[in-house]
Scaffold this motif. Structure first.
Motif, PDB file in Angstrom:
ATOM      1  N   ARG A 101       0.711  -1.216   0.099  1.00 54.14           N
ATOM      2  CA  ARG A 101      -0.023   0.096  -0.014  1.00 54.14           C
ATOM      3  C   ARG A 101       0.712   1.281   0.119  1.00 54.14           C
ATOM      4  NH1 ARG A 101      -5.249  -0.327   3.887  1.00 54.14           N
ATOM      5  NH2 ARG A 101      -6.278  -1.936   2.592  1.00 54.14           N
ATOM      6  N   LEU A 102       1.906   1.456   0.689  1.00 56.48           N
ATOM      7  CA  LEU A 102       2.726   2.538   1.246  1.00 56.48           C
ATOM      8  C   LEU A 102       3.293   2.673  -0.309  1.00 56.48           C
ATOM      9  CD1 LEU A 102       4.042   2.068   4.618  1.00 56.48           C
ATOM     10  CD2 LEU A 102       2.541   3.849   3.654  1.00 56.48           C
ATOM     11  N   SER A 103       3.913   1.633  -0.579  1.00 55.70           N
ATOM     12  CA  SER A 103       4.903   1.687  -1.847  1.00 55.70           C
ATOM     13  C   SER A 103       4.012   2.291  -3.127  1.00 55.70           C
ATOM     14  CB  SER A 103       5.682   0.485  -2.488  1.00 55.70           C
ATOM     15  OG  SER A 103       6.584   0.287  -1.475  1.00 55.70           O
ATOM     16  N   LEU A 104       2.784   1.923  -3.286  1.00 64.33           N
ATOM     17  CA  LEU A 104       1.935   2.257  -4.514  1.00 64.33           C
ATOM     18  C   LEU A 104       1.512   3.676  -4.151  1.00 64.33           C
ATOM     19  CD1 LEU A 104      -0.122  -0.810  -5.533  1.00 64.33           C
ATOM     20  CD2 LEU A 104       1.908   0.195  -6.378  1.00 64.33           C
ATOM     21  N   LEU A 105       1.245   3.965  -2.948  1.00 63.58           N
ATOM     22  CA  LEU A 105       0.858   5.446  -2.586  1.00 63.58           C
ATOM     23  C   LEU A 105       1.876   6.163  -3.016  1.00 63.58           C
ATOM     24  CD1 LEU A 105      -1.199   7.379  -0.775  1.00 63.58           C
ATOM     25  CD2 LEU A 105       0.557   6.870   1.016  1.00 63.58           C
ATOM     26  N   ILE A 106       3.378   5.870  -2.738  1.00 63.17           N
ATOM     27  CA  ILE A 106       4.304   6.723  -2.765  1.00 63.17           C
ATOM     28  C   ILE A 106       4.430   6.929  -4.379  1.00 63.17           C
ATOM     29  CG2 ILE A 106       6.883   6.887  -3.069  1.00 63.17           C
ATOM     30  CD1 ILE A 106       7.048   5.137  -0.405  1.00 63.17           C
ATOM     31  N   GLY A 107       4.192   5.904  -5.081  1.00 62.79           N
ATOM     32  CA  GLY A 107       4.407   5.968  -6.657  1.00 62.79           C
ATOM     33  C   GLY A 107       3.331   6.932  -7.008  1.00 62.79           C
ATOM     34  N   VAL A 108       2.020   6.726  -6.656  1.00 63.70           N
ATOM     35  CA  VAL A 108       1.090   7.751  -7.234  1.00 63.70           C
ATOM     36  C   VAL A 108       1.049   9.011  -6.956  1.00 63.70           C
ATOM     37  CG1 VAL A 108      -1.734   8.273  -6.958  1.00 63.70           C
ATOM     38  CG2 VAL A 108      -0.662   5.597  -6.992  1.00 63.70           C
ATOM     39  N   VAL A 109       1.524   9.396  -5.538  1.00 62.66           N
ATOM     40  CA  VAL A 109       1.683  10.695  -4.913  1.00 62.66           C
ATOM     41  C   VAL A 109       2.784  11.502  -5.944  1.00 62.66           C
ATOM     42  CG1 VAL A 109       2.462  11.989  -3.143  1.00 62.66           C
ATOM     43  CG2 VAL A 109       0.575  10.247  -2.860  1.00 62.66           C
ATOM     44  N   VAL A 110       3.950  10.683  -5.865  1.00 59.48           N
ATOM     45  CA  VAL A 110       5.166  11.362  -6.495  1.00 59.48           C
ATOM     46  C   VAL A 110       4.787  11.791  -7.987  1.00 59.48           C
ATOM     47  CG1 VAL A 110       7.395  10.965  -7.388  1.00 59.48           C
ATOM     48  CG2 VAL A 110       6.924  10.382  -5.093  1.00 59.48           C
ATOM     49  N   VAL A 111       4.220  10.664  -8.622  1.00 58.90           N
ATOM     50  CA  VAL A 111       3.962  10.700  -9.947  1.00 58.90           C
ATOM     51  C   VAL A 111       2.936  11.823 -10.456  1.00 58.90           C
ATOM     52  CG1 VAL A 111       2.981   9.627 -12.392  1.00 58.90           C
ATOM     53  CG2 VAL A 111       4.802   8.692 -10.802  1.00 58.90           C
ATOM     54  N   THR A 112       2.023  11.714  -9.449  1.00 56.54           N
ATOM     55  CA  THR A 112       0.711  12.784  -9.845  1.00 56.54           C
ATOM     56  C   THR A 112       1.456  14.323  -9.396  1.00 56.54           C
ATOM     57  OG1 THR A 112      -0.874  11.317  -8.758  1.00 56.54           O
ATOM     58  CG2 THR A 112      -1.303  13.831  -8.948  1.00 56.54           C
ATOM     59  N   LEU A 113       2.103  14.581  -8.298  1.00 59.03           N
ATOM     60  CA  LEU A 113       2.734  15.725  -8.266  1.00 59.03           C
ATOM     61  C   LEU A 113       3.716  16.150  -9.359  1.00 59.03           C
ATOM     62  CD1 LEU A 113       3.748  15.709  -4.396  1.00 59.03           C
ATOM     63  CD2 LEU A 113       2.171  17.042  -5.454  1.00 59.03           C
ATOM     64  N   ALA A 114       4.577  15.473  -9.874  1.00 60.79           N
ATOM     65  CA  ALA A 114       5.431  15.739 -10.706  1.00 60.79           C
ATOM     66  C   ALA A 114       4.985  15.897 -11.838  1.00 60.79           C
ATOM     67  CB  ALA A 114       6.634  14.355 -10.856  1.00 60.79           C
ATOM     68  N   ILE A 115       3.772  15.351 -12.397  1.00 65.07           N
ATOM     69  CA  ILE A 115       3.139  15.500 -13.567  1.00 65.07           C
ATOM     70  C   ILE A 115       2.319  16.831 -13.443  1.00 65.07           C
ATOM     71  CG2 ILE A 115       0.951  14.908 -15.086  1.00 65.07           C
ATOM     72  CD1 ILE A 115       2.000  11.973 -15.115  1.00 65.07           C
ATOM     73  N   LEU A 116       1.636  17.198 -12.478  1.00 69.80           N
ATOM     74  CA  LEU A 116       1.067  18.208 -12.390  1.00 69.80           C
ATOM     75  C   LEU A 116       1.822  19.467 -12.551  1.00 69.80           C
ATOM     76  CD1 LEU A 116      -2.016  17.729  -9.332  1.00 69.80           C
ATOM     77  CD2 LEU A 116      -2.253  18.198 -11.900  1.00 69.80           C
ATOM     78  N   ALA A 117       3.126  19.572 -11.625  1.00 66.11           N
ATOM     79  CA  ALA A 117       3.779  20.504 -11.678  1.00 66.11           C
ATOM     80  C   ALA A 117       4.598  20.540 -12.972  1.00 66.11           C
ATOM     81  CB  ALA A 117       4.814  20.662 -10.662  1.00 66.11           C
ATOM     82  N   GLY A 118       5.028  19.469 -13.402  1.00 62.04           N
ATOM     83  CA  GLY A 118       5.948  19.393 -14.572  1.00 62.04           C
ATOM     84  C   GLY A 118       5.374  19.756 -15.922  1.00 62.04           C
ATOM     85  N   VAL A 119       3.922  19.161 -16.159  1.00 62.63           N
ATOM     86  CA  VAL A 119       3.276  19.494 -17.419  1.00 62.63           C
ATOM     87  C   VAL A 119       2.968  21.125 -17.417  1.00 62.63           C
ATOM     88  CG1 VAL A 119       0.811  19.581 -18.313  1.00 62.63           C
ATOM     89  CG2 VAL A 119       2.191  17.570 -17.662  1.00 62.63           C
ATOM     90  N   THR A 120       2.462  21.971 -16.352  1.00 67.77           N
ATOM     91  CA  THR A 120       2.411  23.208 -16.039  1.00 67.77           C
ATOM     92  C   THR A 120       3.690  23.855 -16.486  1.00 67.77           C
ATOM     93  OG1 THR A 120       0.886  22.498 -14.245  1.00 67.77           O
ATOM     94  CG2 THR A 120       1.361  24.959 -14.636  1.00 67.77           C
TER      95      THR A 120
END
Lengths: 302, 336
Positions: A101-120
């Motif tokens: 659970r934690l590892s997938l949570l880490i993946g989801v949160v990191v990738v979401t943050l990076a995509i939101l900020a990175g795409v913008t």
């Protein structure tokens, strides 16, 4: 292969072309490794979702009577604790299951943050160019120049150890990749006729950015996101191992390894299994990412 | 050529300034001001607090502070460790050779195994060997190296008893540091068994640190070779009757190595990142372990200085790679 037959024996009335999704699946399915990666990833997701059902014990349930029990198949082990127990008698299998659970949570949160900020940032840099572009890209160059984990370590050291700050730090470190991909795609796409056409009929800048250009940058971003999962899980586990990520008693795999380090000499199982989970999951996401790239990017097709 | 070198040199100035900005402001993110941090949990009375603030120039506007900071940095003054009171720069350079020895060992390990593996995999494309190399390379690339280190200790130190668990050399030996590279110093000292001891301490950390670069280099060599092997001049060379070995070793390899050189240069960042973990596992007294210890001691000048110095080293190596690349490949040199 059936595809070859269809291609050579052209029927008089051409069948409708396959939908892009079907075509993608056809390409992806041919890659056995990628399918295996996908299966593993789905399995980990199921394990994470159904953790309370699957795990024989609560992840932080300690039992003083059974500390450092070896796995079931080894002398002294028992089927009550299939993968053995750790130094304070917690069931390793249960901790690994909840750790998913934690590892997938880490993946989801990191990738979401990076995509939101990175795409913008990438959209802004690619659309407006000029000094804003230079400033953003310079900053990204600096982040890329610093050794990634080192920068993440320093950020966590300053913000304070913990899972949230570790995820934030890893997101910052992987950000440049998303910014670069988006910017490059935006610059190629804006030069194309369909964008000029959209502009000519009076589409607003926001509409051009999000409605026209962004969907066409999706493929490289999807690939990067899949590979980003593996980087996120690996880096966050490294931070956990250094005592800077998820804090005990959280069953994060890297943190579990940090706890297990002092028992390396007498209990191989407490060190072996968490690392195996990290390796397996990271490997699965990497294979999946490679497969997605091959299927989504015709230029790289073998 | 001079023009090319000067342009590249010019390009690193903004990167360097940016890096000092990052190092400067990252530390400012620490809650509380540096004086409070230095005082720690004992606290400090307000009068002394104000006096110290003025003394360190911390009561001035932020950009003045930054100007003071960058002035100091340019004079080689990175501040003092809050714990040992030793200048950060001298602590760094005292420990850097240990990290350097480890990193050099790792890159040699990666090259010696990675380049031949990549070449053979490319020449025998789709063979079992090729698939094995690619599979191992992907595994190595996905490897959590901190766990890999523990596994190797488990196997070679605990089970087989072949290698020591930690440190750089057996405590029996006292080696006068000459080069800072213990293997060389041990050799120079002429002490019996010292070199052997240093080497057995070095081998596991080198494997652990070299694993990711090895995976990357093998993969990169393979794809560069495959690309070159498909070129017309290779077919020509084969057609005029040169042996397969000669074509691969002379014609293909030389051209395939150009992108590989770049990848080797890019491994410096990977090596420093890995060194932090490797040194922690093996208690290797290098820069990485020093910085991790600085975190637990909240020694911010060490962190700030260490990040900047490692960043500058990576930047310098990238610059060198760029210039070498320009020398090997004139097309890059003349591109605008």
């Amino acid at each position: 292969m059936p595809g070859d037959v269809a291609a050579t024996a052209l029927p008089a009335a051409a069948p409708p072309p396959p939908s892009p999704l079907a075509e993608f699946w056809e390409d992806f399915r041919a890659n056995r490794g990628a399918v295996a990666g996908l299966v593993f990833v789905v399995a980990i997701m199921l394990v994470a979702i159904f953790a309370p059902v699957l795990a024989p014990y609560a992840p932080d349930l300690t039992n003083e009577s059974v500390f450092l029990k070896p796995p079931a198949w080894q002398a002294g082990g028992s089927w009550a604790h299939v993968l053995g127990t750790d130094a304070i008698g917690r069931d390793i299998l249960s901790r690994l299951i909840f750790g998913a659970r934690l590892s997938l949570l880490i993946g989801v949160v990191v990738v979401t943050l990076a995509i939101l900020a990175g795409v913008t940032l990438g959209l802004v840099a690619g659309f407006f160019r000029g000094w804003l572009d230079t400033a953003i890209m310079r900053l990204m160059d600096i982040i890329l120049t610093l050794p990634s984990l080192l920068l993440a370590i320093v950020i966590v050291a300053i913000l304070g150890p913990g899972l949230m700050n570790a995820m934030l730090a890893v997101a910052v470190v992987v950000l440049p990749h998303y910014v670069r991909i988006t910017r490059a795609a935006v610059i190629t796409e804006t030069a194309k006729d369909y964008v000029t056409a959209a502009r000519a009929v009076g589409a607003t800048r926001a509409r051009l950015m999000f409605g026209e250009v962004l969907p066409n940058c999706a493929a490289p971003l999807i690939v990067q996101a899949s590979l980003g999962f593996s980087t996120a899980i690996l880096d966050a586990a490294a931070l956990g191992f250094l005592g800077l990520g998820a804090q005990p008693p959280a069953p994060e795999w890297g943190t579990m390894l940090a706890d297990a380090r002092e028992f390396v000499l007498r209990a191989w199982w407490v060190v072996t299994f968490p690392g195996l989970m990290i390796l397996g999951t990271v490997l699965a996401f990497n294979i999946l990412g490679d497969g997605l790239r091959d299927a989504l990017d015709p230029k790289l097709k073998r | 050529m001079l023009r090319f070198v000067l342009t590249r040199l010019g390009l690193i100035v903004p990167t360097f300034i940016g890096m000092t900005l990052v190092a400067f402001f990252l530390i400012r993110l620490v809650p509380g001001d540096p004086i409070e941090t230095m005082a720690g949990e004992r606290g400090i009375d307000p009068a002394r607090h104000a006096k110290l603030l003025a003394e360190y120039g911390l009561d001035r506007p932020v950009f003045v502070q930054y100007a003071i900071y960058i002035g100091r940095v340019l004079h080689g003054d990175l501040g003092k460790s809050m714990i040992t009171q030793v200048p950060v720069l001298s602590e760094f350079f005292a420990l850097f050779p240990a990290t350097m020895e480890l990193a050099l060992g790792a890159i040699v390990f990666a090259l010696v195994l990675g380049i031949p593996a990549g070449i053979i995999a490319a020449v025998r494309r789709n063979s079992i060997f090729d698939q094995g190399v690619m599979g191992l390379s992907l595994t190595g690339y996905s490897m959590p190296i901190f766990w890999w280190g523990l596994l190797l200790i488990l196997l070679f130190s605990v089970q087989l008893g072949w290698t020591p668990v930690s440190g750089r050399i057996d405590v029996r030996y006292f080696i006068e540091p000459v080069t800072g590279f213990l293997t060389i110093d041990a050799l120079l000292s002429g002490e019996k068994g010292a070199l052997r001891s240093a080497l057995t301490h070095l081998v596991l950390p080198v494997i652990v640190l070299g694993t990711q670069p090895l995976a990357i280099i093998a993969r990169m060599t393979r794809s560069a070779m495959l690309e070159v092997l498909g070129e017309d001049y290779i077919r020509t060379a084969r057609a005029k009757g040169l042996s397969r070995l000669r074509v691969v070793a002379l014609h293909a390899l030389r051209n395939a190595l150009v992108p590989v050189v770049t990848v080797i240069g890019l491994q410096v960042g990977v090596l420093f990142t890995g060194a932090i973990l490797t040194e922690t596992i093996f208690s290797w007294p290098g820069v990485g372990k020093w910085m991790i210890e600085a975190i637990s001691r909240r020694d911010y000048p060490v962190l700030q200085g260490g990040v900047l110095l490692l960043g500058v080293i990576v930047m310098a190596v990238n610059l060198l790679v760029d210039i070498t690349y320009g020398i090997i490949n004139p097309r890059i040199r003349h591109a605008r």
